[in-house]
Design a protein around this motif. Structure first.
Motif, mmCIF file in Angstrom:
data_model
loop_
_atom_site.group_PDB
_atom_site.id
_atom_site.type_symbol
_atom_site.label_atom_id
_atom_site.label_comp_id
_atom_site.label_asym_id
_atom_site.label_seq_id
_atom_site.Cartn_x
_atom_site.Cartn_y
_atom_site.Cartn_z
ATOM 1 N N GLY A 10 0.780 -1.233 0.000
ATOM 2 C CA GLY A 10 0.000 0.000 0.000
ATOM 3 C C GLY A 10 0.807 1.275 0.000
ATOM 4 N N LEU A 11 2.130 1.179 -0.025
ATOM 5 C CA LEU A 11 2.986 2.369 -0.070
ATOM 6 C C LEU A 11 3.142 2.828 -1.513
ATOM 7 C CD1 LEU A 11 4.976 4.380 1.274
ATOM 8 C CD2 LEU A 11 6.762 2.677 0.873
ATOM 9 N N LEU A 12 2.989 4.135 -1.736
ATOM 10 C CA LEU A 12 3.166 4.739 -3.054
ATOM 11 C C LEU A 12 4.206 5.845 -2.929
ATOM 12 C CD1 LEU A 12 -0.610 5.146 -3.689
ATOM 13 C CD2 LEU A 12 0.846 3.630 -4.986
ATOM 14 N N ILE A 13 5.120 5.897 -3.879
ATOM 15 C CA ILE A 13 6.145 6.942 -3.891
ATOM 16 C C ILE A 13 6.080 7.652 -5.224
ATOM 17 C CG2 ILE A 13 8.617 7.439 -3.799
ATOM 18 C CD1 ILE A 13 8.888 4.932 -2.044
ATOM 19 N N LEU A 14 6.012 8.976 -5.175
ATOM 20 C CA LEU A 14 6.039 9.810 -6.365
ATOM 21 C C LEU A 14 7.483 10.286 -6.519
ATOM 22 C CD1 LEU A 14 4.292 11.026 -8.590
ATOM 23 C CD2 LEU A 14 3.851 12.951 -7.086
ATOM 24 N N ASN A 16 10.654 12.006 -8.414
ATOM 25 C CA ASN A 16 11.006 13.050 -9.365
ATOM 26 C C ASN A 16 12.329 12.665 -10.017
ATOM 27 O OD1 ASN A 16 12.075 15.503 -10.534
ATOM 28 N ND2 ASN A 16 10.505 16.597 -9.365
ATOM 29 N N LEU A 17 12.308 12.373 -11.314
ATOM 30 C CA LEU A 17 13.511 11.943 -12.025
ATOM 31 C C LEU A 17 14.533 13.065 -12.174
ATOM 32 C CD1 LEU A 17 11.871 9.827 -14.856
ATOM 33 C CD2 LEU A 17 13.152 8.972 -12.892
ATOM 34 N N GLU A 18 14.054 14.292 -12.335
ATOM 35 C CA GLU A 18 14.953 15.422 -12.538
ATOM 36 C C GLU A 18 15.799 15.694 -11.294
ATOM 37 O OE1 GLU A 18 14.751 20.185 -13.693
ATOM 38 O OE2 GLU A 18 12.917 18.971 -13.703
ATOM 39 N N PHE A 19 15.164 15.692 -10.123
ATOM 40 C CA PHE A 19 15.876 16.017 -8.883
ATOM 41 C C PHE A 19 16.340 14.775 -8.123
ATOM 42 C CE2 PHE A 19 12.972 19.673 -9.556
ATOM 43 C CZ PHE A 19 13.957 20.614 -9.835
ATOM 44 N N LYS A 20 15.956 13.587 -8.603
ATOM 45 C CA LYS A 20 16.336 12.309 -8.003
ATOM 46 C C LYS A 20 15.966 12.229 -6.519
ATOM 47 C CE LYS A 20 20.005 11.342 -11.260
ATOM 48 N NZ LYS A 20 20.129 12.421 -12.149
ATOM 49 N N LEU A 21 14.690 12.518 -6.258
ATOM 50 C CA LEU A 21 14.192 12.431 -4.887
ATOM 51 C C LEU A 21 12.699 12.145 -4.889
ATOM 52 C CD1 LEU A 21 12.554 15.314 -4.120
ATOM 53 C CD2 LEU A 21 14.873 16.144 -4.173
ATOM 54 N N ALA A 22 12.215 11.712 -3.737
ATOM 55 C CA ALA A 22 10.788 11.442 -3.590
ATOM 56 C C ALA A 22 10.053 12.759 -3.409
ATOM 57 C CB ALA A 22 10.538 10.534 -2.398
ATOM 58 N N GLN A 23 9.167 13.063 -4.335
ATOM 59 C CA GLN A 23 8.382 14.289 -4.265
ATOM 60 C C GLN A 23 7.210 14.121 -3.305
ATOM 61 O OE1 GLN A 23 7.797 16.375 -7.943
ATOM 62 N NE2 GLN A 23 5.671 16.844 -7.423
ATOM 63 N N GLY A 24 6.801 12.889 -3.095
ATOM 64 C CA GLY A 24 5.709 12.627 -2.177
ATOM 65 C C GLY A 24 5.591 11.146 -1.888
ATOM 66 N N THR A 25 5.046 10.824 -0.721
ATOM 67 C CA THR A 25 4.745 9.434 -0.383
ATOM 68 C C THR A 25 3.289 9.364 0.058
ATOM 69 O OG1 THR A 25 5.519 9.748 1.889
ATOM 70 C CG2 THR A 25 7.098 8.851 0.305
ATOM 71 N N LYS A 59 -1.663 14.251 -6.941
ATOM 72 C CA LYS A 59 -0.210 14.161 -6.799
ATOM 73 C C LYS A 59 0.325 15.231 -5.853
ATOM 74 C CE LYS A 59 1.518 16.975 -10.576
ATOM 75 N NZ LYS A 59 2.258 17.011 -11.804
ATOM 76 N N ASP A 60 -0.516 16.213 -5.509
ATOM 77 C CA ASP A 60 -0.151 17.248 -4.561
ATOM 78 C C ASP A 60 -0.308 16.687 -3.146
ATOM 79 O OD1 ASP A 60 0.329 19.547 -3.128
ATOM 80 O OD2 ASP A 60 -1.312 20.698 -4.007
ATOM 81 N N VAL A 61 0.801 16.438 -2.462
ATOM 82 C CA VAL A 61 0.797 15.783 -1.153
ATOM 83 C C VAL A 61 -0.042 16.545 -0.133
ATOM 84 C CG1 VAL A 61 2.253 14.926 0.716
ATOM 85 C CG2 VAL A 61 3.056 14.787 -1.631
ATOM 86 N N GLU A 62 -0.016 17.872 -0.161
ATOM 87 C CA GLU A 62 -0.773 18.670 0.809
ATOM 88 C C GLU A 62 -2.274 18.422 0.708
ATOM 89 O OE1 GLU A 62 1.760 20.283 -1.079
ATOM 90 O OE2 GLU A 62 3.109 19.933 0.598
ATOM 91 N N LYS A 63 -2.764 18.111 -0.481
ATOM 92 C CA LYS A 63 -4.193 17.861 -0.667
ATOM 93 C C LYS A 63 -4.601 16.494 -0.117
ATOM 94 C CE LYS A 63 -4.853 20.756 -4.710
ATOM 95 N NZ LYS A 63 -5.216 20.793 -6.120
ATOM 96 N N GLN A 64 -3.628 15.644 0.222
ATOM 97 C CA GLN A 64 -3.913 14.291 0.684
ATOM 98 C C GLN A 64 -3.836 14.159 2.196
ATOM 99 O OE1 GLN A 64 -5.048 12.045 -1.321
ATOM 100 N NE2 GLN A 64 -4.663 13.224 -3.141
ATOM 101 N N PHE A 65 -3.892 15.275 2.935
ATOM 102 C CA PHE A 65 -3.703 15.232 4.379
ATOM 103 C C PHE A 65 -4.608 14.196 5.051
ATOM 104 C CE2 PHE A 65 -4.408 16.759 8.732
ATOM 105 C CZ PHE A 65 -3.111 16.676 9.191
ATOM 106 N N ASN A 66 -5.874 14.195 4.734
ATOM 107 C CA ASN A 66 -6.803 13.219 5.310
ATOM 108 C C ASN A 66 -6.924 11.966 4.451
ATOM 109 O OD1 ASN A 66 -7.440 14.852 7.495
ATOM 110 N ND2 ASN A 66 -8.974 15.965 6.308
ATOM 111 N N GLY A 67 -6.261 11.949 3.327
ATOM 112 C CA GLY A 67 -6.308 10.792 2.432
ATOM 113 C C GLY A 67 -7.574 10.775 1.594
ATOM 114 N N PRO A 68 -7.539 10.111 0.475
ATOM 115 C CA PRO A 68 -8.725 10.007 -0.375
ATOM 116 C C PRO A 68 -9.696 8.988 0.212
ATOM 117 C CG PRO A 68 -6.965 8.710 -1.298
ATOM 118 C CD PRO A 68 -6.390 9.398 -0.093
ATOM 119 N N SER A 69 -10.918 9.020 -0.253
ATOM 120 C CA SER A 69 -11.892 8.061 0.253
ATOM 121 C C SER A 69 -11.828 6.768 -0.554
ATOM 122 C CB SER A 69 -13.302 8.655 0.197
ATOM 123 O OG SER A 69 -13.619 8.998 -1.119
#
Length: 187
Positions: A10-14, A16-25, A59-69
């Protein structure tokens, strides 16, 4: 520049190939992750799970604070069949077409193999003779001229330029591979 990596637990990682880092989990505590798919505009993605449910994520992590339904596609509050694959495509009229294998309510369709297609208020369920191995959506490429307003903005200062064109890909067919057959559906 973004890659979505999904793990069975159930873990998802977004990534970023350009910056070589996780943009969101992202994490969901429901049953095992089975499949994921980007929306065509790249702003959202959808995940399918072993309990027959799916989630739509931003994909915007801040919008996922409570998680999707959690959504059970057939209105059941109880788990359904394993949803083994999910895909979402935008149609020519701008609606999203959601296609998934499985997900039927277990209490009624425990041994039914299926692929379902949803677009707006319309839904079609295909019951199949054998287990779904995979499916692929075939897209039709359409080239359209941009609107007159956009053309005027884009052509400011440019003389003798060609009319700008935009390329779109719309779902036109669905190919379903099962253990016993190959099925083609005109979308």
């Amino acid at each position: 520049n973004l890659v979505l990596i999904g793990y069975n637990k159930g873990l998802l990682i977004l990534w970023n190939l350009e910056f070589k880092l996780a943009q969101g989990t992202f994490f969901t505590s429901c049953q095992c992750l089975e499949s994921l798919s980007w929306y065509s505009d790249g702003s959202k993605f959808v995940t399918a799970h072993a309990d027959g449910s799916y989630y739509t994520w931003s994909k915007d992590v801040e919008k996922q604070f409570n998680g999707p339904s959690q959504v059970f596609p057939f209105g059941e509050s109880e788990p359904g069949q394993q949803m083994s694959k999910i895909a979402v495509h935008q149609t020519e009229n701008g609606e999203d077409m959601l296609i998934f294998a499985g997900g039927l309510p277990k209490n009624t369709y425990a041994s039914t193999n299926s692929v379902s297609i949803r677009q707006g208020d319309h839904e079609v369920n295909y019951e199949l003779a054998s287990k779904v191995i995979d499916f692929v959506v075939v897209s039709e490429t359409v080239i359209k001229e941009t609107s007159e307003e956009n053309q005027a903005e884009e052509q400011e200062g440019a003389e003798d330029s060609e009319t700008p064109k935009v390329q779109y890909a719309y779902p036109s067919a669905l190919l379903v591979l099962t253990e016993g057959e190959l099925i083609a559906v005109d979308l």
